[in-house]
Design an enzyme around this catalytic site. Structure first.
Site, mmCIF file in Angstrom:
data_model
loop_
_atom_site.group_PDB
_atom_site.id
_atom_site.type_symbol
_atom_site.label_atom_id
_atom_site.label_comp_id
_atom_site.label_asym_id
_atom_site.label_seq_id
_atom_site.Cartn_x
_atom_site.Cartn_y
_atom_site.Cartn_z
ATOM 1 N N ASP A 1 6.570 -1.929 -44.943
ATOM 2 C CA ASP A 1 5.424 -1.920 -44.020
ATOM 3 C C ASP A 1 5.201 -3.321 -43.440
ATOM 4 O OD1 ASP A 1 4.775 -2.687 -46.600
ATOM 5 O OD2 ASP A 1 2.708 -1.990 -46.493
ATOM 6 N N LYS B 1 9.861 -0.196 -50.572
ATOM 7 C CA LYS B 1 8.463 -0.283 -51.021
ATOM 8 C C LYS B 1 8.449 -0.196 -52.552
ATOM 9 C CE LYS B 1 4.879 1.037 -49.003
ATOM 10 N NZ LYS B 1 3.986 -0.104 -48.699
#
Ligand code: NAD
Length: 368
Positions: free
Chosen positions: A224, A191
């Site tokens: 994600d 991320k």
């Protein structure tokens, strides 16, 4: 000759390991390989005998073996033993002292089991991907790791996500090398939009690729979004490489794609020794000791047998024999044989040992 240390452990561990021993005996007798095996205690069974979760002589044998084949540890009868000698301490000591930083979890959906997945058949049928998780760094181990009383009725908890260049580079290298033996594609997940470790992860993987692995296709996904893609269309992936925390979650998501816990093998690899050119390695099913079904002879031995197959592939340079084990598992399932955890309408429910016999039987056909 391959030197294997078998550590069956507790609960269903010894029951599923018995099927590995059956397969090893068959392979030794029929020229599929030459395995020398030693067997030892680990976990609760070791605690009962020696008051520790693993002994020093067993650790020495683990260091000396070409591969450690591990069953499962734990059970409610050891819930109250001291923390440092609890069954899991044996497993954690092995992982730590063998330096097992790379955790390989394949998610393979055997055609005969596509109906047991929670996803549609066309999404999972024939799926064969690997989640490669960094296992010894990141937020589970980073310091500081504290809970502080702020004195105003509030507490503050801190975990630290930390990665150094070398940790990212060595797991990246394993990913690219794995991909070269498969469909030649790596997807790196982090991320970087919100985490500094993600920025560094992305940079190090990208540089390593440009320097040493240009022949492999590299993609980057935010973790994600990657989780979403994993359930939307998992067949787009070949090898997914990610950190300890995201890997923990993404590998469990991938597990559900394939049906049952009893089907999932894993491998954990250490660094290549510069002198011997070998890696320390341990192979184990993803499932635990399943106390609820232990002693009943109904556990699914496939995760354990497939873990042994991974040892052949990743530690013993026996890719062909590993493929034969996978083919034998697939063929036993295609006969309609199912242990209770994967039973479906019209299938024949078999015991642990009957499933092991059927898989060895399929190996015999391949040998004929
Ligand atoms: P588990 O994986 O042992 O069992 C979860 C469920 O899946 C149970 O219903 C079990 O019957 C079923 N299951 C698991 N493996 C199966 C197989 N091969 N065939 C058929 N069904 C299977 O997880 P749990 O119940 O959370 O934990 C039980 C014990 O195992 C605990 O003591 C836990 O600490 C330990 N554990 C050990 C390991 C390990 O040794 N690596 C991993 C996970 C849990």
């Amino acid at each position: 000759m391959a030197k294997l240390l078998l550590l069956p452990g507790d609960g269903i561990g010894p029951e599923v390991m018995a099927e590995v021993k059956k397969l090893i005996d068959f392979m030794n007798a029929h020229g599929f390989g030459h395995f020398e095996i030693e067997e030892d205690l680990v976990g609760g069974s070791c605690y009962e005998a020696h008051k520790v979760a693993i002994t020093e002589p067993t650790m020495r044998k683990a260091h000396a073996a070409d591969a450690v084949i591990f069953g499962a540890v734990g059970g409610p009868q050891w819930d109250s033993v001291a923390y440092d000698v609890r069954p899991e301490a044996g497993l954690l000591r092995l992982r730590k002292e063998l330096g097992l930083f790379a955790n390989i979890r394949p998610a393979i959906c055997y055609p005969a089991l596509a109906e047991s997945s929670s996803l549609k058949r066309e999404v999972v049928d024939g799926l064969d991907i690997i989640i490669l998780r960094e296992l010894t760094g990141g937020v589970y181990f980073g310091e500081p790791k504290t809970i502080t009383d702020l004195g105003n009725g509030q507490k503050r908890a801190i975990d630290t996500q930390v990665y150094d260049t070398y940790e990212i580079e060595r797991i990246g290298r394993v990913a690219f090398e794995l991909a070269r033996k498969r469909r030649n594609k790596v997807t790196s997940m982090e991320k970087r939009n919100v985490m500094k470790t993600g920025v560094l992860w992305h940079e190090v993987v990208k540089e390593l690729h440009a320097r040493e692995f240009k022949d492999v296709t590299l993609e980057h996904q935010l973790a994600d979004a990657g989780g979403m893609q994993l359930v939307r269309w998992p067949k787009q992936f070949d090898v997914i490489v990610t950190d300890n925390l995201f890997g923990d979650m993404l590998s469990d998501i991938a597990a559900m794609l394939t049906g049952s816990l009893g089907m999932l093998p894993s491998a954990s690899l250490g660094e290549v020794d510069t002198k011997t050119k070998k890696r320390k390695a341990m192979y184990e099913p993803v499932h635990g000791s399943a106390p609820d079904i232990a002693g009943k002879g109904i556990a699914n031995p496939i995760a354990m047998l497939a873990s042994f197959g991974m040892a052949l592939r990743y530690s013993l340079n026996m890719g062909k024999e590993a493929d034969q084990i996978d083919a034998a598992i697939s063929a036993a399932l295609a006969q309609g044989l199912r242990t209770a955890d994967i039973k479906s309408a019209g299938a024949t429910v078999v015991t642990t040992s009957q499933m092991g016999d059927a898989i060895v039987g399929e190996m015999k056909k391949l040998a004929a």
